[in-house]
Design a protein around this motif. Structure first.
Motif, PDB file in Angstrom:
ATOM      1  N   GLN A   6       6.537   4.378  -0.284  1.00 16.13           N
ATOM      2  CA  GLN A   6       7.222   3.567   0.742  1.00 16.13           C
ATOM      3  C   GLN A   6       8.213   4.418   1.529  1.00 16.13           C
ATOM      4  OE1 GLN A   6       8.657   0.065  -1.592  1.00 16.13           O
ATOM      5  NE2 GLN A   6       7.823  -1.085   0.130  1.00 16.13           N
ATOM      6  N   ASN A  33      -2.040  -2.888  -0.474  1.00 27.38           N
ATOM      7  CA  ASN A  33      -0.910  -2.800   0.436  1.00 27.38           C
ATOM      8  C   ASN A  33       0.301  -2.342  -0.383  1.00 27.38           C
ATOM      9  OD1 ASN A  33       1.683  -3.904   1.544  1.00 27.38           O
ATOM     10  ND2 ASN A  33       0.335  -4.410   3.261  1.00 27.38           N
ATOM     11  N   THR A  63       1.300   3.021   3.919  1.00 28.20           N
ATOM     12  CA  THR A  63       1.152   1.557   3.910  1.00 28.20           C
ATOM     13  C   THR A  63       0.052   1.050   2.977  1.00 28.20           C
ATOM     14  OG1 THR A  63      -0.274   1.705   5.845  1.00 28.20           O
ATOM     15  CG2 THR A  63       2.062   1.251   6.249  1.00 28.20           C
ATOM     16  N   GLU A 116       3.595  -2.005   0.127  1.00 26.54           N
ATOM     17  CA  GLU A 116       4.826  -2.797   0.074  1.00 26.54           C
ATOM     18  C   GLU A 116       4.637  -4.045  -0.803  1.00 26.54           C
ATOM     19  OE1 GLU A 116       6.374  -3.745   3.912  1.00 26.54           O
ATOM     20  OE2 GLU A 116       7.949  -5.027   3.073  1.00 26.54           O
TER      21      GLU A 116
END
Lengths: 201, 201
Positions: B14, B55, B19, B57
């Protein structure tokens, strides 16, 4: 990693005067499967007697030799703050062959302090001590922002492996062995277990 | 343990503004097989998109919740020596939800000292603070000879999990979660790798 855990468990058994042990009992003590224990130990040669198990003292001695604990490992420590001084005085290092031969700090006020028998030296002396004592292990206890620079300096001075206590993840040449001791990671294992029980994930 | 390692690796990604990531890349970063990564993550529900990956995050947030890092974890620390004071000031704890609400020591000279905003208290106050703050985590940084007694006291006072920095292997009721941080064990992994290369055993 597992061998070091086996070694610690076997030392504990020796203290309790246990003389023989099965791979199943080692597995339980170390928290791995007994097939894994047999596979790990077989990798280094023939151990144990079928149906009897392993001689604790013999196996412990053998693993200690495999782990290199019958040797002396001169070590330098960079960062003479609270954690650095705690480690410099840590009794568990010395009796396993880890000898801290130099402690270094950028802070001129720290240089000159003594931890046990070892004086804190300025960074300018780092490479000289590493070369002279043939140091292969460096311990980093500096703040995160300074860790990468110290890691590079240790590597350039001839250190082959680093125990990194800073929270910064070092980016060093692939031939340098780095181990990251992350205190909060250990805490997260606790909070996970508090939430989900003792599941091993 | 592996989830905490994944979490640390994903946080690192991150920071680098990555991403999406495949289970293979997580596996490589965490040093386990990609089958293991998929199995671990599947255990907690459906993640990721076939052929696209995870993903970063979203996965990171989910793992942090699983690890309980979205909560506050009031923590007590017993042993206000060098290591204890280093840990009390360790920034990595606070920003992961670990709040040290009390530091305790048997030494009347240590009691009254301050580490950051926290005052060192005599042992007599330990149980009261644990009950009042609903503390579930205790950190032990006392000498080996005192560790078992402190562990029993923490358990009797309501602490559910212990991070043990002493070299003594605690013997506590099975419902108490204990994690032993053994510095020399980390050093042994280095000396093994120095001798045998980066074999994972």
């Amino acid at each position: 990693m597992r061998l070091a855990v086996y070694s610690r468990f076997l030392e504990h058994l020796q203290q309790q005067a246990v003389t023989t042990i099965s791979s199943g009992a080692i597995a339980e003590g170390a928290g791995v499967s007994s097939a894994q224990v047999r596979k790990d130990l077989a990798y280094f040669g023939e151990f144990g007697t079928r149906g009897v198990g392993y001689n604790v003292e013999e196996l412990c001695g053998h693993i200690r030799r495999i782990l290199g604990l019958n040797q002396n490992w001169p070590t330098v420590l960079v960062g003479a703050g609270k954690l650095g001084s705690a480690l410099a005085l840590y009794e568990g290092f010395h009796n396993r062959g880890f000898h801290i031969v130099g402690i270094f700090d950028v802070d001129p006020d720290a240089a000159g302090n003594r931890f046990g028998s070892i004086k804190v030296l300025p960074m300018e002396h780092l490479e000289r001590v590493i070369r002279r004592e043939n140091v292969q292990i460096g311990i980093i206890t500096v703040p995160a922002a300074a860790a990468q620079g110290v890691g590079e300096l240790l590597a350039a001075s001839g250190v082959k492996s680093i125990l990194n206590f800073s929270s910064f993840v070092l980016n060093l040449p692939a031939d340098i062995i780095v181990r990251h001791v992350d205190f909060s990671l250990n805490m997260e294992v606790l909070t996970f277990s508090l939430t989900y029980g003792k599941t091993k994930i």
